[in-house]
Write an enzyme that holds these catalytic residues in place. Sequence first.
Site, PDB file in Angstrom:
ATOM      1  N   TYR A  53       0.834  -1.198   0.000  1.00 11.81           N
ATOM      2  CA  TYR A  53       0.000   0.000   0.000  1.00 11.81           C
ATOM      3  C   TYR A  53       0.876   1.257   0.000  1.00 11.81           C
ATOM      4  O   TYR A  53       1.889   1.336   0.684  1.00 11.81           O
ATOM      5  CB  TYR A  53      -0.940   0.032   1.196  1.00 11.81           C
ATOM      6  CG  TYR A  53      -2.062  -0.979   1.144  1.00 11.81           C
ATOM      7  CD1 TYR A  53      -2.296  -1.753   0.007  1.00 11.81           C
ATOM      8  CD2 TYR A  53      -2.909  -1.164   2.229  1.00 11.81           C
ATOM      9  CE1 TYR A  53      -3.327  -2.682  -0.037  1.00 11.81           C
ATOM     10  CE2 TYR A  53      -3.953  -2.078   2.201  1.00 11.81           C
ATOM     11  CZ  TYR A  53      -4.148  -2.839   1.065  1.00 11.81           C
ATOM     12  OH  TYR A  53      -5.171  -3.755   1.031  1.00 11.81           O
ATOM     13  N   PRO A 217     -16.703  -3.542   0.774  1.00 19.47           N
ATOM     14  CA  PRO A 217     -18.102  -3.780   1.173  1.00 19.47           C
ATOM     15  C   PRO A 217     -19.111  -2.933   0.403  1.00 19.47           C
ATOM     16  O   PRO A 217     -20.281  -3.305   0.324  1.00 19.47           O
ATOM     17  CB  PRO A 217     -18.105  -3.423   2.662  1.00 19.47           C
ATOM     18  CG  PRO A 217     -16.964  -2.480   2.837  1.00 19.47           C
ATOM     19  CD  PRO A 217     -15.917  -2.967   1.879  1.00 19.47           C
ATOM     20  N   LEU A 218     -18.658  -1.816  -0.180  1.00 20.15           N
ATOM     21  CA  LEU A 218     -19.560  -0.988  -1.000  1.00 20.15           C
ATOM     22  C   LEU A 218     -19.333  -1.226  -2.487  1.00 20.15           C
ATOM     23  O   LEU A 218     -19.870  -0.505  -3.326  1.00 20.15           O
ATOM     24  CB  LEU A 218     -19.367   0.498  -0.671  1.00 20.15           C
ATOM     25  CG  LEU A 218     -19.562   0.917   0.785  1.00 20.15           C
ATOM     26  CD1 LEU A 218     -19.546   2.437   0.907  1.00 20.15           C
ATOM     27  CD2 LEU A 218     -20.851   0.350   1.362  1.00 20.15           C
ATOM     28  N   GLY A 221     -17.958   1.713  -4.281  1.00 21.89           N
ATOM     29  CA  GLY A 221     -18.886   2.846  -4.239  1.00 21.89           C
ATOM     30  C   GLY A 221     -20.230   2.558  -4.853  1.00 21.89           C
ATOM     31  O   GLY A 221     -21.170   3.353  -4.725  1.00 21.89           O
ATOM     32  N   LEU A 223     -22.543   0.573  -4.004  1.00 24.03           N
ATOM     33  CA  LEU A 223     -23.611   0.397  -3.019  1.00 24.03           C
ATOM     34  C   LEU A 223     -23.727   1.580  -2.065  1.00 24.03           C
ATOM     35  O   LEU A 223     -24.409   1.495  -1.048  1.00 24.03           O
ATOM     36  CB  LEU A 223     -23.374  -0.897  -2.230  1.00 24.03           C
ATOM     37  CG  LEU A 223     -23.340  -2.173  -3.062  1.00 24.03           C
ATOM     38  CD1 LEU A 223     -22.867  -3.352  -2.222  1.00 24.03           C
ATOM     39  CD2 LEU A 223     -24.711  -2.461  -3.665  1.00 24.03           C
TER      40      LEU A 223
END
Length: 330
Positions: A53, A217-218, A221, A223
Site C-alpha cells: 500500500y 463492502p460498498l 462505491g 452500493l
Amino acid sequence: MEYTQLGRTGLKVGRLVLGTMNFGPQTDEADSHAIMDAALDAGINFFDTANVYGWGENKGRTESIIGNWFARGGGRREKTVIATKVYGNMDADGATVWPNHDKLSALNIRRAVDASLKRLQTDYIDLYQFHHIDRNTPFEEIWQAIDVLVQQGKILYVGSSNFPGYKIAQANETAARRGSYGLVSEQCLYNLAERRAEMEVIPAAQDYGLGVIPWSPLHGGLLGGIIKKEVQGGRRASGRAADTLKDPSARAQIQAYEDLLDKHGLEPGEVALAWLLTRPGVTGPIVGPRTAGQLESALRAVELELGEELLKSLDEIFPGPGPSPEAFAW
C-alpha cells in the site's frame, strides 16, 4: 463498538475493520493519523494494511504512516490489532522483478516480515496475511517459514486474502499435518452485489474456523448511493462501479436498491455494511475512509438493525448464488 472473536482464536476484534489503503495515496499523513485516532476513540481496534500500500513509487508508505502513528505513543500500538500482508513485489511499478522479491517463498516471507516490522515501528505483527495464492510455493515451505516467525515472536496469527475455498482447505490440512495452527482468517471480496464467496469460500472458512473479513463492502462505491449522487451532481462513479453501471440491467438493480432504501429512509452505504454484519461467518467488513466523515457514516452501520422484511427485499434485488454444489450443478 461490538467485539467478536477472530475465527477460532481468542483474539477479540471490533465488528468494523479500519482499512488503510487510502492512507498516503488519497489521505495525507496528518489526516490519516486523525482518522486512526477517531477510529480508536470509537472502539475500532482492528486495522488492516499491506506492505504494497502506497502503490507506484511509494510502496510501503502506508505502513510507514501507521508506524509513525504508533510512535506517537499513548497506548496506540497496545490497543491496536494490526494486520498486514505479503505477496506483491515491493519495487516501483514497472521495475524489473528481481527473483525472490515477491510471492510466498520462505526467503521472501522472512525479508518481507522484517521490512514491515521496520516500517510499522513495532516488534510484532498481530495478523500476517497472504495477499494472494502462490501457485509455485508448497504450503509445507510456507508453514515452515511461518512457524519460525511465530517462534521468534514476530507474528502471532496468519490469515489469507483472495483464496479460493480449496486453497483454504489445502493450507489448513497441511498446517494440521505439521502441527501448525494454520489460517485464522480470510479476507475476500464480498458484498451485496458480489456474493460468489457464499458458494465455497465462506463455507470453507467456517468449516476451518476462519473469520471472514470482507473487502470492498460498498463494491467500489456502487452500493453507496452512487446514482443519487450522480443525479445531485456529486461524486461520479469510477472504476468497478462505473463499469457495472454501463450495463442497463445492473444499473436498474442498483436503482431498485436505492429506491428501496429511500422508501425506508436509510443510507445505502450504511445498509450495505449492516447487511454484511448479519452474514454467517463474517467477523467484520473493512471500511476504508478517506475522511473523518466517512468513518462516522461507517460507525452508524454497527448500530443499524435490519428487519426481516428488508433483508428479504435485499435478497430479492441481489440474490445470492445458493449453496455449493447445487448452485452450479443443477
